[in-house]
Scaffold this active site. Structure first.
Site, PDB file in Angstrom:
ATOM      1  N   ASP A   1       0.764  -1.238  -0.160  1.00  0.00           N
ATOM      2  CA  ASP A   1      -0.311  -0.133   0.045  1.00  0.00           C
ATOM      3  C   ASP A   1       0.864   1.406   0.049  1.00  0.00           C
ATOM      4  O   ASP A   1       1.902   1.554  -0.112  1.00  0.00           O
ATOM      5  CB  ASP A   1      -1.034  -0.136   0.780  1.00  0.00           C
ATOM      6  CG  ASP A   1      -2.557   0.266   0.837  1.00  0.00           C
ATOM      7  OD1 ASP A   1      -1.960   0.997  -0.135  1.00  0.00           O
ATOM      8  OD2 ASP A   1      -2.983   0.334   1.563  1.00  0.00           O
TER       9      ASP A   1
ATOM     10  N   TRP B   1      -2.547   3.295  -6.121  1.00  0.00           N
ATOM     11  CA  TRP B   1      -3.204   3.911  -6.398  1.00  0.00           C
ATOM     12  C   TRP B   1      -2.727   5.163  -7.979  1.00  0.00           C
ATOM     13  O   TRP B   1      -3.471   6.152  -8.048  1.00  0.00           O
ATOM     14  CB  TRP B   1      -3.685   5.295  -5.092  1.00  0.00           C
ATOM     15  CG  TRP B   1      -3.461   4.656  -3.819  1.00  0.00           C
ATOM     16  CD1 TRP B   1      -3.523   3.535  -3.530  1.00  0.00           C
ATOM     17  CD2 TRP B   1      -3.043   5.123  -2.634  1.00  0.00           C
ATOM     18  NE1 TRP B   1      -3.885   3.483  -2.581  1.00  0.00           N
ATOM     19  CE2 TRP B   1      -3.129   4.035  -1.777  1.00  0.00           C
ATOM     20  CE3 TRP B   1      -2.594   6.591  -2.605  1.00  0.00           C
ATOM     21  CZ2 TRP B   1      -2.886   4.764  -0.568  1.00  0.00           C
ATOM     22  CZ3 TRP B   1      -2.508   6.976  -0.922  1.00  0.00           C
ATOM     23  CH2 TRP B   1      -2.535   5.958  -0.012  1.00  0.00           C
ATOM     24  N   GLY B   2      -1.908   4.549  -9.291  1.00  0.00           N
ATOM     25  CA  GLY B   2      -2.553   5.396 -10.414  1.00  0.00           C
ATOM     26  C   GLY B   2      -1.667   6.743 -10.123  1.00  0.00           C
ATOM     27  O   GLY B   2      -1.943   6.870 -10.950  1.00  0.00           O
TER      28      GLY B   2
ATOM     29  N   ALA C   1       2.694   8.811 -10.474  1.00  0.00           N
ATOM     30  CA  ALA C   1       3.701   7.997 -10.266  1.00  0.00           C
ATOM     31  C   ALA C   1       3.789   7.367 -12.411  1.00  0.00           C
ATOM     32  O   ALA C   1       4.510   6.790 -12.273  1.00  0.00           O
ATOM     33  CB  ALA C   1       4.424   7.171  -9.416  1.00  0.00           C
TER      34      ALA C   1
ATOM     35  N   ASP D   1      -8.841   3.170  -3.869  1.00  0.00           N
ATOM     36  CA  ASP D   1     -10.045   2.238  -3.568  1.00  0.00           C
ATOM     37  C   ASP D   1     -11.490   2.387  -4.340  1.00  0.00           C
ATOM     38  O   ASP D   1     -11.804   3.926  -4.208  1.00  0.00           O
ATOM     39  CB  ASP D   1      -9.890   1.827  -2.053  1.00  0.00           C
ATOM     40  CG  ASP D   1      -8.635   1.997  -0.871  1.00  0.00           C
ATOM     41  OD1 ASP D   1      -7.762   2.041  -2.102  1.00  0.00           O
ATOM     42  OD2 ASP D   1      -8.688   1.262   0.291  1.00  0.00           O
TER      43      ASP D   1
END
Ligand code: NAG
Ligand code: NAG
Ligand code: NAG
Ligand code: NAG
Length: 364
Positions: free
Chosen positions: A114, A163-164, A166, A184
């Site tokens: 995470d 989380w999409g 970089a 999420d």
């Protein structure tokens, strides 16, 4: 509220509901399996002694005895999202411990690793040099874990729960096997619409061992209609997102189990000959796209997603579908496993609001 009994009950449900028979393989533990401090001597993460009395190894042994594999969760920051010890700076120690306990999969759908509690000096404040996000601080955090896992004794499925951010789709395949494309998931139609919109723009990075992760599936949660649940599963399957179930298996209805165990959609998702997903086609592509086509070992497939809020009729011109050309074709329904009929030049389908058609199209 996780504990060893719940993990083992889920594993048993894999067997009892027929999920194992159709290929579901990993039982993954999400956040909150840890004590609040590392072992002062070994510096290892310590499983909660109350909820995991036999440790992770005890659970792994029992999951393995059912012919399944165990996955575990950690965080590429100082703490996990729930505040337990994270893996940043402890990658080698944690990877070694997990391997010793018999964890096969770092891939926690909700993120093996995470992205919470990132120290200030590890954030990305500017575009990295040469615009290469593989060199960003974010990528380096995941590269450190990838390197630690690669040094371990067993192959590990490595999921980057980033989380999409970089531009992960540009470098994710060099570091792990799948990477989250968004924050999420939530169990509602709005999430499905937004993730379809985002993911349909990055399907060119998906292939074997390289998967955009649209997050764990919400089938069984919230108030998705059965049509929306069919669309949910079909889109995850044809975009080749990891197929991870994120619900209480004991509460699934028969219809939901039937969706999750649909053999033809799973076969498309897991095809061993073709690694690429279905992609949008047609002369006017909507947002999110409604028409997708892709290949499997069986031939050409077409998927029609009714994103409209009303019952709608869609017409697929065979000449618009990459790889088909003109002529007559047998249309085979992947949901029912039955042929619909033979069609010349085009095929039309009427779909309830938010439902999806999934077909194999074979020259007749
Ligand atoms: C370990 O689990 C018990 C039982 O659920 C809980 O009361 C306790 O707070 C947990 N420990 C930590 C550090 O969260
Ligand atoms: C951030 O600081 C820590 C502790 O000083 C250091 O180990 C780490 O390498 C630093 N990270 C970066 C990206 O410079
Ligand atoms: C149920 O659906 C409605 C819209 O139809 C939405 O506003 C509501 O938030 C949904 N509830 C849950 C629990 O997802
Ligand atoms: C879907 O809705 C849009 C906007 O209302 C409409 O233009 C379009 O014709 C609809 N599609 C179908 C297949 O009915």
């Amino acid at each position: 509220d996780i504990d060893a009994d719940k993990v083992l009950a889920a594993a048993q449900s894999f067997v009892d509901l027929g999920l194992k028979d159709v290929g579901y393989e990993y039982v993954n533990i999400d956040d909150c399996w840890l004590e609040s401090a590392r072992d002062p001597t070994t510096q290892r993460q310590v499983p909660n002694a109350t909820t995991f009395p036999d440790g992770i190894k005890g659970v792994a042994d029992q999951v393995h005895s059912l012919g399944l594999k165990l996955g575990i969760y950690s965080d590429a920051g100082s703490t996990t999202c729930a505040g337990f010890p994270g893996s940043l700076g402890f990658e080698d120690i944690d990877a070694a411990a997990w391997a010793e306990w018999g964890v096969d999969c770092d891939c926690l759908s909700i993120c093996m690793t995470d992205n919470c509690a990132i120290p200030a000096n590890w954030t990305d404040t500017a575009t990295p040099q040469d615009d290469d996000w593989y060199n960003s601080n974010s990528a380096v955090r995941y590269r450190q874990m990838g390197a630690a896992l690669a040094n371990g004794p067993v192959p590990v499925q490595f999921e980057l729960c980033i989380w999409g951010t970089a531009h992960v789709w540009e470098w994710g395949a060099r570091v792990g096997h799948s990477w989250r494309m968004s924050g999420d998931a939530s169990p509602d139609w709005n999430y499905l619409m937004s993730i379809m919109t985002v993911n349909s723009q990055h399907l060119d990075t998906v292939d074997f061992f390289a998967h955009n992760d649209m997050d764990m599936m919400e089938i069984g949660n919230g108030n998705l209609t059965l049509q929306e649940e069919r669309t949910h599963f079909a889109v995850w399957a044809f975009m080749k997102s990891p197929i991870l179930i994120g619900t209480d298996l004991s509460q699934l209805s028969k219809d939901e189990v039937a969706i999750l165990t649909n053999k033809e959609l799973l076969a498309f998702s897991q095809d061993t000959t073709v690694g690429t997903p279905a992609t949008p086609f047609g002369s006017s592509i909507t947002s999110p796209p409604q028409l997708y086509a892709g290949a499997s070992v069986k031939g050409t497939h077409v998927f029609v997603v009714n994103t409209n809020d009303t019952k709608s009729t869609f017409t697929v011109e065979f000449s618009d579908v990459p790889g088909l050309g003109t002529g007559s074709f047998v249309v085979h329904d992947m949901w029912t496993g039955e042929d619909v009929g033979t069609f010349k030049e085009s095929w039309s389908v009427t779909l309830d609001a938010h439902d999806t058609a999934a077909v194999l199209v074979i020259p007749s």
